[in-house]
Design an enzyme around this catalytic site. Structure first.
Site, short mmCIF file in Angstrom:
data_model
loop_
_atom_site.label_atom_id
_atom_site.label_comp_id
_atom_site.label_asym_id
_atom_site.label_seq_id
_atom_site.Cartn_x
_atom_site.Cartn_y
_atom_site.Cartn_z
N ASP A 297 48.91 -65.64 -119.13
CA ASP A 297 48.95 -65.46 -117.68
C ASP A 297 49.63 -66.67 -117.06
O ASP A 297 49.26 -67.82 -117.32
CB ASP A 297 47.53 -65.32 -117.13
N HIS B 180 51.17 -68.55 -103.48
CA HIS B 180 49.80 -68.55 -103.99
C HIS B 180 49.38 -69.96 -104.41
O HIS B 180 48.29 -70.43 -104.05
CB HIS B 180 49.69 -67.60 -105.19
N ARG C 12 42.80 -79.29 -102.28
CA ARG C 12 43.37 -80.63 -102.28
C ARG C 12 43.98 -80.90 -100.91
O ARG C 12 44.01 -80.03 -100.04
CB ARG C 12 44.47 -80.77 -103.34
N GLU D 168 43.13 -60.49 -108.72
CA GLU D 168 44.43 -61.15 -108.66
C GLU D 168 45.49 -60.06 -108.79
O GLU D 168 45.58 -59.39 -109.82
CB GLU D 168 44.59 -62.19 -109.77
N GLU E 100 48.80 -58.84 -109.62
CA GLU E 100 49.88 -59.32 -110.47
C GLU E 100 50.67 -58.14 -111.02
O GLU E 100 50.26 -56.99 -110.94
CB GLU E 100 49.32 -60.12 -111.67
N ASP F 286 44.06 -59.35 -112.76
CA ASP F 286 43.35 -60.34 -113.58
C ASP F 286 42.08 -60.74 -112.83
O ASP F 286 42.05 -61.73 -112.10
CB ASP F 286 44.26 -61.54 -113.83
N ARG G 247 35.42 -66.78 -109.40
CA ARG G 247 35.85 -68.05 -108.81
C ARG G 247 34.80 -69.15 -108.93
O ARG G 247 35.15 -70.32 -109.11
CB ARG G 247 36.20 -67.84 -107.34
N GLN H 232 34.76 -70.28 -112.47
CA GLN H 232 36.03 -70.99 -112.71
C GLN H 232 35.99 -72.41 -112.15
O GLN H 232 36.45 -73.36 -112.79
CB GLN H 232 37.18 -70.21 -112.08
N TYR I 176 36.81 -75.15 -115.16
CA TYR I 176 38.24 -75.25 -115.42
C TYR I 176 38.73 -76.66 -115.75
O TYR I 176 39.80 -76.84 -116.33
CB TYR I 176 39.05 -74.68 -114.24
N LYS J 225 37.86 -65.97 -116.63
CA LYS J 225 39.03 -65.09 -116.69
C LYS J 225 38.98 -64.13 -117.87
O LYS J 225 39.68 -63.12 -117.88
CB LYS J 225 40.31 -65.93 -116.82
N THR K 286 40.80 -57.86 -117.79
CA THR K 286 42.12 -57.79 -117.16
C THR K 286 42.56 -56.34 -117.22
O THR K 286 42.64 -55.76 -118.31
CB THR K 286 43.13 -58.68 -117.91
N GLU L 149 42.31 -66.36 -101.29
CA GLU L 149 43.25 -66.77 -100.25
C GLU L 149 43.01 -66.06 -98.93
O GLU L 149 42.97 -66.68 -97.87
CB GLU L 149 44.68 -66.48 -100.70
#
Length: 435
Positions: free
Chosen positions: A142, A149, A158, A215, A217, A249, A253, A256, A260, A269, A273, A380
């Site tokens: 992936d 994104h 951040r 997600e 995709e 996918d 969250r 994760q 991560y 994850k 999928t 998002e």
């Protein structure tokens, strides 16, 4: 029958062509004669999975066609439960088969149209069929290739001034996922259990995911084996791609966020999928090529390719909330926003000498666009739960609840026809009870 010249493969894309299958000529059908995506199906008459092509609201059984001498490929490559044997024949054979099928389905072709007995054997209603995972998937990777994104997520966690880390603009970022949990559309998924670190606690808890996400995709299917140590040049990479699918996918969250660092996502994850059952060939998308976004700085020489390698594929996400009477379209975006191209992704994947195999699945990464309604994830669109979405009933969603159903759609718009994937859907079931 004689083998069509594979150099004539673009004949199958001619916009003016019609089929004798009436539903294929509907302007909003995903499966006109210009498409002819490949999949694996079974039905009540024959419970054995085999390879077919979608045309209108029907499926054309390629094992029947080949068995009756209407295709130059062997029946054996179609009378099986995956497309891998057919894909392994190579690009010239993909093109020859698609062109032969296209000519048989053309409105002016009588060979199959006027043979009632053969038509009865070869055509099956999609509504009466069961779709299966179209390929055996040896490996799944992936990527993380949408600049919009990556910028949204980086800004969320951040300083927005450093939303993109320095390496993002230099390499197609990716990670190796779990091929074993790739499932076909309409397969329900279980909410995953995992470790979650709550802000007020010193140690994590173990339990059901509280921030289950999607997600949006696409994915591409690798069409040729390479040897260990053998890289694929960027200007040759598309010849190694059989076609594309829609891909969701699913992402946990909260799990994760805890796991991560330092090696990336794992249980968050690997639980599911979902891909669409129909693989649209790269050749079918060829008329919808467009320029990819400008890449700055210019990629290193091994990641450069001339020409247009973007594709104008409209993408949507529908959410049918548990207990809701109507679905909501919660995202509209387009594949043409993707910063890194499929060719660049495949080239970078093999640049180290990593070998790839027929049937390998490569996910694009979440596809978001530049507007508020073009976010390819709930992370998002709700800004990590701070801006809930309102459903038709007035109920809100931040992340997915049990019983929610998500449907992905994607298509290219031609002059009076569409080339589409169909749908990619999944319904959320409650997490397994803990022992």
């Amino acid at each position: 029958m004689s083998t069509p010249n594979p150099m004539d493969w673009q004949t199958a894309n001619a916009a003016h062509r019609k089929s004798w299958v009436a539903a294929a000529n509907d302007p909003i059908s995903n499966f006109p004669i210009q498409n002819l995506p490949f999949g694996v199906f079974s039905d009540r008459r024959n419970v054995n999975p085999r390879v077919g092509v979608a045309i209108g609201d029907l499926i054309l059984d390629l094992a029947v066609l080949a068995g009756n001498g209407l295709l130059t490929q062997s029946r054996d490559v179609f009378a099986c439960s995956s497309l891998n044997r057919f894909i392994a024949l190579g690009q010239a054979e993909w093109r020859a088969a698609r062109l032969q099928i296209s000519l048989l389905l053309d409105a002016n072709s009588a060979r199959l149209r006027d043979d009632a007995a053969l038509r009865e054997q070869a055509l099956v209603a999609q509504a009466d069929s069961r779709m299966h995972l179209p390929v055996d998937i040896p490996g799944y990777t992936d990527f993380y290739s949408s600049k919009e994104h990556a910028t949204n997520v980086g800004s969320m966690f951040r300083d927005p001034k450093t939303a993109l880390l320095p390496n993002w603009l230099e390499i197609p970022i990716g990670y190796n996922g779990r091929a074993s949990s790739v499932i076909v559309s309409e397969t329900p998924i279980r909410r995953p259990n995992g470790q979650i670190k709550l802000p007020e606690s010193d140690r994590p808890v173990f339990g059901p995911c509280r921030k289950l996400d999607i997600e949006l995709e696409t994915g591409f299917i690798v069409g040729a084996n390479t040897a260990l140590g053998e890289p694929i040049a960027c200007d040759q990479a598309e010849a190694h791609i059989f076609g594309m699918v829609l891909l969701n996918d699913w992402s946990a969250r909260d799990i994760q966020q805890w796991e991560y660092v330092p090696l990336g996502p794992f249980n968050s994850k690997g639980f599911a999928t979902t891909i669409s059952p129909w693989i649209v060939t790269l050749d079918a998308f060829d008329p919808f090529r467009c320029a990819q976004p400008e890449q700055s700085p210019e990629p290193l020489p091994y990641l450069r390719h001339a020409g247009d390698h973007g594709f104008d594929i409209h993408l949507e996400v529908d959410l049918l909330g548990a207990g809701e009477r109507a679905a909501s379209t919660i995202a509209r975006t387009n594949f043409r926003y993707m910063y890194w191209t499929m060719a660049q992704q495949l080239t970078h994947h093999t640049a180290s000498g990593c070998n790839v195999r027929v049937g390998d699945l490569m996910g694009s990464g979440t596809i978001s666009g530049p507007t508020a309604d073009s976010c390819g994830s709930l992370l998002e669109s709700t800004w990590n739960g701070q801006r809930p979405l309102t459903l038709p009933s007035g109920n809100n969603r931040t992340f997915l609840q049990d019983g929610d159903e998500v449907v992905l759609r994607g298509w290219c718009q031609g002059d009076g026809y569409r080339v589409g994937f169909g749908t990619c859907s999944g319904k959320v079931l409650a997490a397994p009870e803990l022992a």
